[in-house]
Enzyme design. Structure first.
Site, short mmCIF file in Angstrom:
data_model
loop_
_atom_site.label_atom_id
_atom_site.label_comp_id
_atom_site.label_asym_id
_atom_site.label_seq_id
_atom_site.Cartn_x
_atom_site.Cartn_y
_atom_site.Cartn_z
CD GLU A 1 29.03 31.29 41.55
OE1 GLU A 1 27.91 31.29 42.07
OE2 GLU A 1 29.48 32.24 40.88
CD GLU B 1 32.91 35.71 43.73
OE1 GLU B 1 33.89 35.45 44.45
OE2 GLU B 1 32.44 34.88 42.93
C1 LIG Z 1 27.65 39.60 40.10
O1 LIG Z 1 26.91 38.71 39.35
C2 LIG Z 1 27.49 37.56 39.01
C3 LIG Z 1 28.77 37.16 39.43
C4 LIG Z 1 29.28 35.98 39.03
C5 LIG Z 1 30.62 35.55 39.34
C6 LIG Z 1 31.56 36.33 39.86
C7 LIG Z 1 33.00 36.00 39.79
O2 LIG Z 1 33.44 35.07 39.13
S1 LIG Z 1 34.06 37.03 40.66
C8 LIG Z 1 35.68 36.46 40.25
C9 LIG Z 1 36.19 37.08 38.98
N1 LIG Z 1 37.55 36.62 38.71
C10 LIG Z 1 38.64 37.20 39.19
O3 LIG Z 1 38.56 38.16 39.92
C11 LIG Z 1 39.96 36.64 38.72
C12 LIG Z 1 40.69 37.64 37.88
N2 LIG Z 1 41.88 37.05 37.22
C13 LIG Z 1 43.04 36.88 37.86
O4 LIG Z 1 43.20 37.13 39.03
C14 LIG Z 1 44.20 36.38 37.02
O5 LIG Z 1 43.93 36.65 35.67
C15 LIG Z 1 44.47 34.86 37.18
C16 LIG Z 1 43.22 34.03 36.96
C17 LIG Z 1 45.02 34.60 38.58
C18 LIG Z 1 45.49 34.39 36.13
O6 LIG Z 1 46.65 35.19 36.20
P1 LIG Z 1 47.68 35.20 34.99
O7 LIG Z 1 47.90 33.80 34.52
O8 LIG Z 1 48.85 35.98 35.40
O9 LIG Z 1 46.89 35.91 33.78
P2 LIG Z 1 46.55 37.47 33.58
O10 LIG Z 1 47.67 38.09 32.85
O11 LIG Z 1 46.09 38.09 34.83
O12 LIG Z 1 45.26 37.35 32.64
C19 LIG Z 1 45.40 36.97 31.26
C20 LIG Z 1 44.28 37.65 30.50
O13 LIG Z 1 43.04 37.15 30.98
C21 LIG Z 1 42.21 38.22 31.42
N3 LIG Z 1 41.36 37.77 32.52
C22 LIG Z 1 41.70 36.95 33.53
N4 LIG Z 1 40.65 36.78 34.34
C23 LIG Z 1 39.64 37.50 33.84
C24 LIG Z 1 38.29 37.71 34.23
N5 LIG Z 1 37.76 37.10 35.31
N6 LIG Z 1 37.53 38.51 33.49
C25 LIG Z 1 38.02 39.10 32.38
N7 LIG Z 1 39.29 38.92 31.93
C26 LIG Z 1 40.08 38.14 32.67
C27 LIG Z 1 43.20 39.29 31.84
O14 LIG Z 1 42.58 40.55 31.86
C28 LIG Z 1 44.25 39.16 30.75
O15 LIG Z 1 43.74 39.76 29.59
P3 LIG Z 1 44.72 40.60 28.63
O16 LIG Z 1 43.86 41.05 27.52
O17 LIG Z 1 45.24 41.71 29.48
O18 LIG Z 1 45.81 39.66 28.22
C29 LIG Z 1 28.51 35.22 38.20
C30 LIG Z 1 27.24 35.60 37.77
C31 LIG Z 1 26.73 36.82 38.19
O19 LIG Z 1 25.53 37.27 37.75
#
Ligand SMILES: COc1cc(/C=C/C(=O)SCCNC(=O)CCNC(=O)[C@H](O)C(C)(C)COP(=O)(O)OP(=O)(O)OC[C@H]2O[C@@H](n3cnc4c(N)ncnc43)[C@H](O)[C@@H]2OP(=O)(O)O)ccc1O
Length: 263
Positions: free
Chosen positions: A117, A137
């Site tokens: 977005e 989402e």
């Molecule tokens: C409802 O009202 C809204 C909504 C919105 C907008 C909505 C959205 O954006 S929905 C999409 C949310 N994002 C995801 O679902 C992606 C989640 N992440 C992943 O799938 C993976 O992390 C990856 C991006 C593919 C990367 O993988 P990798 O390189 O293997 O890294 P990881 O080990 O998975 O992650 C490292 C570290 O980062 C943290 N992290 C990653 N993504 C998120 C996230 N989206 N939120 C929080 N944290 C995240 C992950 O937990 C790891 O943390 P550690 O502490 O465990 O190291 C807008 C406005 C509205 O009002």
């Protein structure tokens, strides 16, 4: 990149290169997930653009553009807080879309959910082959909240956005290019240098032309033909009567500058 101009924003890395402001989302440990702090840093950055800046490049530090909304903050919100949160994102992404100078996104790795977005609110998108786009989402039980349902269908069509949201399928860099989401696909690691090169080029345009492209063109494109053509005529007459245009055209006619180079 030569000079760090502002460490004002804790979660952004901000540098200048000539008249280009290079804004790095700087939460690599969380894949540049967009929490309130980062969103508000982006707002502050765009709300206080230095006068001499002619274009902005936005990129992600650490190999990913952004993993979207910080999901750890979402669980604390009720419906009212969610509504206010979404409106905050709208405000910030509107500032980017209506920025007085062109904003170019250099995309790498994850361009997911709210990250996508954010990219939608920029004016040119440059991707490298590592890019993957997704709207997961549906699998999180939420809906886009950063203006994506308004901007993305205008870029790729409602049916394609629906496919992304319903299936959660990952779209690769090439697909984003063929759908017209990204305008440039570079070699590996090439998105940021290409975005900076483009930014340097667009920063050389007359400010009024860039203003017309960013502010008037989207309105004209959505207007009725009659209104659109009148807006176009008004914008064209304002631009051509500006001294900047007169100087540039005189330079070309006197063979000093401005020849269009083929290839
Ligand atoms: C409802 O009202 C809204 C909504 C919105 C907008 C909505 C959205 O954006 S929905 C999409 C949310 N994002 C995801 O679902 C992606 C989640 N992440 C992943 O799938 C993976 O992390 C990856 C991006 C593919 C990367 O993988 P990798 O390189 O293997 O890294 P990881 O080990 O998975 O992650 C490292 C570290 O980062 C943290 N992290 C990653 N993504 C998120 C996230 N989206 N939120 C929080 N944290 C995240 C992950 O937990 C790891 O943390 P550690 O502490 O465990 O190291 C807008 C406005 C509205 O009002």
């Amino acid at each position: 990149m030569n000079q760090t101009v502002a460490a004002a924003a804790a979660m952004l890395q901000i540098e200048t290169q000539g008249r280009v402001l290079i804004v790095g989302l700087n939460r690599p440990a969380k894949r540049n997930a967009l929490n309130d702090g980062l969103i508000l840093d982006i707002e502050r950055c765009f709300a206080s653009l230095p006068e001499d800046i002619g274009a902005v490049v936005v990129h992600g530090i650490g190999g990913h553009f952004s993993a979207g909304l910080d999901l750890s903050e979402l669980t604390e919100r009720d419906a009212t807080a969610g509504l206010m949160h979404s409106r905050m994102w709208h405000r910030v992404f509107d500032i980017i879309q209506h920025c007085r100078v062109p904003v170019i996104a250099a995309l790498q790795g994850a361009v997911i959910g709210g990250g996508l977005e954010l990219a939608c609110s920029t004016h040119i998108r440059v991707a490298d082959p590592s890019v993957y786009y997704a709207l997961p989402e549906g699998s999180r039980g939420i809906f886009v909240g950063g203006g994506g349902s308004m901007r993305l269908p205008r870029l790729i069509g409602v049916h394609r956005m629906a496919d992304m949201m319903l299936t959660g399928r990952v779209y690769k860099a090439e697909e984003g290019m063929s759908l017209g989401f990204a305008q440039y696909l570079t070699e590996a690691g090439g998105a940021l240098p290409k975005a900076i090169e483009l930014a340097e080029r667009v920063a050389q345009n007359a400010p009024l032309t860039n203003f017309a492209v960013l502010q008037a063109l989207p309105l004209i494109a959505e207007a009725s033909p009659q209104t659109g053509l009148m807006l176009e005529a008004l914008m064209a007459s304002v631009a051509q009567s500006d001294q900047e245009a007169k100087n540039r055209i005189r330079d070309f006619l006197e063979r000093k500058a401005g020849k269009v180079k083929p290839g």
